[in-house]
Design a protein around this motif. Structure first.
Motif, PDB file in Angstrom:
ATOM      1  N   GLU A 145      51.317  32.587  -3.591  1.00  0.00           N
ATOM      2  CA  GLU A 145      50.087  31.810  -3.638  1.00  0.00           C
ATOM      3  C   GLU A 145      49.970  31.049  -5.332  1.00  0.00           C
ATOM      4  OE1 GLU A 145      48.206  30.215  -1.699  1.00  0.00           O
ATOM      5  OE2 GLU A 145      48.892  31.378   0.381  1.00  0.00           O
ATOM      6  N   GLU A 146      50.966  31.647  -6.157  1.00  0.00           N
ATOM      7  CA  GLU A 146      50.745  31.185  -7.524  1.00  0.00           C
ATOM      8  C   GLU A 146      50.558  29.582  -7.828  1.00  0.00           C
ATOM      9  OE1 GLU A 146      55.035  32.603  -7.267  1.00  0.00           O
ATOM     10  OE2 GLU A 146      53.114  33.149  -6.400  1.00  0.00           O
ATOM     11  N   ALA A 147      51.534  28.947  -7.149  1.00  0.00           N
ATOM     12  CA  ALA A 147      51.580  27.313  -7.086  1.00  0.00           C
ATOM     13  C   ALA A 147      50.248  26.888  -6.678  1.00  0.00           C
ATOM     14  CB  ALA A 147      52.833  26.798  -6.164  1.00  0.00           C
ATOM     15  N   HIS A 148      49.656  27.345  -5.405  1.00  0.00           N
ATOM     16  CA  HIS A 148      48.375  26.845  -5.295  1.00  0.00           C
ATOM     17  C   HIS A 148      47.265  27.047  -6.407  1.00  0.00           C
ATOM     18  CE1 HIS A 148      45.143  26.743  -1.633  1.00  0.00           C
ATOM     19  NE2 HIS A 148      45.013  25.815  -2.617  1.00  0.00           N
ATOM     20  N   LEU A 149      47.259  28.496  -6.562  1.00  0.00           N
ATOM     21  CA  LEU A 149      46.551  28.721  -7.760  1.00  0.00           C
ATOM     22  C   LEU A 149      46.393  27.872  -8.917  1.00  0.00           C
ATOM     23  CD1 LEU A 149      43.984  30.464  -8.832  1.00  0.00           C
ATOM     24  CD2 LEU A 149      46.037  32.192  -9.442  1.00  0.00           C
ATOM     25  N   ASN A 150      47.824  27.834  -9.424  1.00  0.00           N
ATOM     26  CA  ASN A 150      47.704  27.051 -10.701  1.00  0.00           C
ATOM     27  C   ASN A 150      47.515  25.588 -10.307  1.00  0.00           C
ATOM     28  OD1 ASN A 150      48.700  29.391 -12.042  1.00  0.00           O
ATOM     29  ND2 ASN A 150      50.841  28.831 -11.784  1.00  0.00           N
ATOM     30  N   THR A 151      47.886  25.107  -9.563  1.00  0.00           N
ATOM     31  CA  THR A 151      47.615  23.543  -9.077  1.00  0.00           C
ATOM     32  C   THR A 151      45.927  23.349  -8.900  1.00  0.00           C
ATOM     33  OG1 THR A 151      49.518  23.137  -7.966  1.00  0.00           O
ATOM     34  CG2 THR A 151      47.866  21.801  -7.653  1.00  0.00           C
ATOM     35  N   SER A 152      45.370  24.207  -8.428  1.00  0.00           N
ATOM     36  CA  SER A 152      43.762  24.209  -8.363  1.00  0.00           C
ATOM     37  C   SER A 152      43.138  24.316  -9.442  1.00  0.00           C
ATOM     38  CB  SER A 152      43.411  25.344  -7.386  1.00  0.00           C
ATOM     39  OG  SER A 152      42.140  25.305  -7.089  1.00  0.00           O
ATOM     40  N   PHE A 153      43.792  25.225 -10.310  1.00  0.00           N
ATOM     41  CA  PHE A 153      43.134  25.506 -11.748  1.00  0.00           C
ATOM     42  C   PHE A 153      43.382  24.339 -12.748  1.00  0.00           C
ATOM     43  CE2 PHE A 153      43.051  27.532 -15.904  1.00  0.00           C
ATOM     44  CZ  PHE A 153      41.881  27.710 -16.188  1.00  0.00           C
ATOM     45  N   LYS A 154      44.381  23.903 -12.670  1.00  0.00           N
ATOM     46  CA  LYS A 154      44.842  22.670 -13.448  1.00  0.00           C
ATOM     47  C   LYS A 154      43.773  21.463 -13.051  1.00  0.00           C
ATOM     48  CE  LYS A 154      49.157  21.521 -14.258  1.00  0.00           C
ATOM     49  NZ  LYS A 154      50.566  21.002 -13.923  1.00  0.00           N
ATOM     50  N   HIS A 155      43.690  21.346 -12.042  1.00  0.00           N
ATOM     51  CA  HIS A 155      42.759  20.132 -11.261  1.00  0.00           C
ATOM     52  C   HIS A 155      41.241  20.351 -12.026  1.00  0.00           C
ATOM     53  CE1 HIS A 155      40.821  18.047  -7.771  1.00  0.00           C
ATOM     54  NE2 HIS A 155      40.750  17.294  -8.686  1.00  0.00           N
ATOM     55  N   ILE A 174      40.398  22.489 -14.620  1.00  0.00           N
ATOM     56  CA  ILE A 174      40.320  22.622 -16.138  1.00  0.00           C
ATOM     57  C   ILE A 174      40.587  21.220 -16.680  1.00  0.00           C
ATOM     58  CG2 ILE A 174      42.804  22.943 -16.826  1.00  0.00           C
ATOM     59  CD1 ILE A 174      39.560  24.853 -17.779  1.00  0.00           C
ATOM     60  N   PHE A 175      41.156  20.189 -15.972  1.00  0.00           N
ATOM     61  CA  PHE A 175      41.239  19.018 -16.573  1.00  0.00           C
ATOM     62  C   PHE A 175      40.113  18.154 -16.465  1.00  0.00           C
ATOM     63  CE2 PHE A 175      42.121  14.398 -15.518  1.00  0.00           C
ATOM     64  CZ  PHE A 175      42.721  14.135 -16.494  1.00  0.00           C
ATOM     65  N   PHE A 176      39.259  18.289 -15.374  1.00  0.00           N
ATOM     66  CA  PHE A 176      38.046  17.837 -15.278  1.00  0.00           C
ATOM     67  C   PHE A 176      37.060  18.203 -16.161  1.00  0.00           C
ATOM     68  CE2 PHE A 176      34.046  16.698 -13.153  1.00  0.00           C
ATOM     69  CZ  PHE A 176      34.280  14.925 -12.914  1.00  0.00           C
ATOM     70  N   VAL A 177      36.775  19.712 -16.335  1.00  0.00           N
ATOM     71  CA  VAL A 177      35.712  20.206 -17.125  1.00  0.00           C
ATOM     72  C   VAL A 177      36.126  19.829 -18.562  1.00  0.00           C
ATOM     73  CG1 VAL A 177      35.175  21.835 -15.489  1.00  0.00           C
ATOM     74  CG2 VAL A 177      36.700  22.480 -17.201  1.00  0.00           C
ATOM     75  N   GLN A 178      37.351  19.872 -19.042  1.00  0.00           N
ATOM     76  CA  GLN A 178      37.551  19.645 -20.376  1.00  0.00           C
ATOM     77  C   GLN A 178      37.249  18.199 -20.868  1.00  0.00           C
ATOM     78  OE1 GLN A 178      41.598  21.013 -20.907  1.00  0.00           O
ATOM     79  NE2 GLN A 178      40.724  22.784 -22.223  1.00  0.00           N
ATOM     80  N   GLU A 179      37.770  17.185 -19.901  1.00  0.00           N
ATOM     81  CA  GLU A 179      37.532  15.924 -20.223  1.00  0.00           C
ATOM     82  C   GLU A 179      36.531  15.419 -20.565  1.00  0.00           C
ATOM     83  OE1 GLU A 179      38.786  12.101 -20.996  1.00  0.00           O
ATOM     84  OE2 GLU A 179      40.209  13.869 -20.573  1.00  0.00           O
ATOM     85  N   PHE A 180      35.254  16.211 -19.655  1.00  0.00           N
ATOM     86  CA  PHE A 180      33.980  15.821 -19.757  1.00  0.00           C
ATOM     87  C   PHE A 180      32.954  16.811 -20.651  1.00  0.00           C
ATOM     88  CE2 PHE A 180      35.491  13.040 -16.561  1.00  0.00           C
ATOM     89  CZ  PHE A 180      35.356  11.846 -16.853  1.00  0.00           C
ATOM     90  N   ASN A 181      33.685  17.810 -21.264  1.00  0.00           N
ATOM     91  CA  ASN A 181      32.780  18.789 -21.832  1.00  0.00           C
ATOM     92  C   ASN A 181      32.130  19.751 -21.024  1.00  0.00           C
ATOM     93  OD1 ASN A 181      34.586  18.406 -24.415  1.00  0.00           O
ATOM     94  ND2 ASN A 181      33.037  16.448 -24.634  1.00  0.00           N
ATOM     95  N   LEU A 182      32.399  20.080 -19.768  1.00  0.00           N
ATOM     96  CA  LEU A 182      31.267  20.510 -19.036  1.00  0.00           C
ATOM     97  C   LEU A 182      31.010  22.023 -18.877  1.00  0.00           C
ATOM     98  CD1 LEU A 182      32.414  18.316 -15.841  1.00  0.00           C
ATOM     99  CD2 LEU A 182      30.334  18.137 -17.358  1.00  0.00           C
ATOM    100  N   ILE A 183      32.122  22.918 -19.666  1.00  0.00           N
ATOM    101  CA  ILE A 183      32.054  24.081 -20.098  1.00  0.00           C
ATOM    102  C   ILE A 183      32.215  24.275 -21.405  1.00  0.00           C
ATOM    103  CG2 ILE A 183      32.962  26.377 -19.381  1.00  0.00           C
ATOM    104  CD1 ILE A 183      33.799  25.143 -16.642  1.00  0.00           C
ATOM    105  N   ASP A 184      31.397  25.191 -22.024  1.00  0.00           N
ATOM    106  CA  ASP A 184      31.653  25.566 -23.482  1.00  0.00           C
ATOM    107  C   ASP A 184      32.727  26.069 -23.569  1.00  0.00           C
ATOM    108  OD1 ASP A 184      31.238  27.276 -26.001  1.00  0.00           O
ATOM    109  OD2 ASP A 184      29.388  25.817 -26.073  1.00  0.00           O
ATOM    110  N   ARG A 185      33.567  25.794 -24.906  1.00  0.00           N
ATOM    111  CA  ARG A 185      35.014  26.393 -25.023  1.00  0.00           C
ATOM    112  C   ARG A 185      34.691  28.143 -25.103  1.00  0.00           C
ATOM    113  NH1 ARG A 185      39.710  24.490 -27.382  1.00  0.00           N
ATOM    114  NH2 ARG A 185      40.887  26.157 -28.553  1.00  0.00           N
ATOM    115  N   ARG A 186      33.761  28.714 -25.533  1.00  0.00           N
ATOM    116  CA  ARG A 186      33.630  29.984 -25.558  1.00  0.00           C
ATOM    117  C   ARG A 186      33.640  30.418 -24.149  1.00  0.00           C
ATOM    118  NH1 ARG A 186      28.211  30.342 -28.933  1.00  0.00           N
ATOM    119  NH2 ARG A 186      27.770  28.754 -27.626  1.00  0.00           N
TER     120      ARG A 186
END
Length: 241
Positions: A200-210, A212-224
């Motif tokens: 299931e690693e491909a599914h997990l990685n794709t989901s997580f990339k989706h 993290i891309f969004f939360v980083q783009e709009f600074n939705l989660i503190d870097r810490r």
């Protein structure tokens, strides 16, 4: 565990809140579909190296909508996108965690953690006001129940036409995403071997990339807060450059 396996199991997966036809959100979506081709967004829909085609197709509709939102930088569009993606991320993480629950037990995961350096205690500010130390399955049960309650609250996540987003919507959404990230972190640190055994690693990685891309783009989660998976985030991000 009431939420995942007991009386509330029917609520484990949140149905998508469809955009009502004729609403402003619906018109924005149709406009996005009509204008996506006007920009250089071809790279956004190309299959990343090493990813599964079926998984990519499954997330692609939301991904290109995100690309449009990012391109426009419109506050309302961002709120609408966040509204629907919060539900999708909740569903994805529920499904991913559901595949490894037999390995995540009160004994094997007596503490909710992401490796030896990061430990999470639960508090929701209402039923449990003082943070408590608990097992990973108990923490995740608390978390998913709490998220479901937020998504079901029409004053926070309005689904009716013309109902505005509340002033605290962004704050609540950020807290939801921050807490959902902790499930990803726990799975990667404590159960990735099991994920690989299940292929299931491909599914997990794709989901997580989706995610993290969004939360980083709009600074939705503190870097810490992202520190437990910072190396992975950088590795996954480098593949898209």
């Amino acid at each position: 565990m009431s939420f995942l396996f007991g009386s509330r199991s029917s609520k484990t997966f949140k149905p998508k809140k469809n955009i009502p036809e004729g609403s402003h959100q619906y018109e924005l979506l149709k406009h996005a579909e009509a204008t996506l081709g006007s920009g250089n967004l071809r790279a956004a829909v190309m299959l990343p190296d090493g990813e599964d085609l079926n998984e990519w197709i499954a997330v692609n509709s939301e991904f290109v909508w995100m690309e449009y939102v990012i391109h426009q930088r419109n506050k309302l569009l961002i709120l609408i996108c966040l509204f629907f993606l919060a539900v999708d991320f909740f569903n994805q993480i529920n499904m991913l965690y559901g595949t490894i629950t037999e390995f995540c037990t009160e004994v094997s995961c007596a503490v909710m953690s992401a490796g030896p350096r990061y430990e999470y205690h639960w508090a929701d500010g209402t039923n449990i006001k003082k943070p408590i130390k608990c097992s990973a399955p108990k923490y995740i049960d608390y978390l998913m129940t709490w998220v479901q309650d937020q998504l079901d609250d029409e004053t926070l996540f309005p689904s009716k036409i013309g109902v505005p987003f509340p002033k605290n919507f962004m704050s609540v959404a950020k807290t939801i995403l921050k807490r959902l990230f902790r499930v990803y972190a726990h799975i990667y640190h404590q159960h990735f071997d099991s994920v690989m055994q299940l292929q299931e690693e491909a599914h997990l990685n794709t989901s997580f990339k989706h995610f993290i891309f969004f939360v980083q783009e709009f600074n939705l989660i503190d870097r810490r807060e992202l520190a437990p998976l910072q190396d992975l985030i950088e590795k996954l991000g480098s593949k898209d450059r």
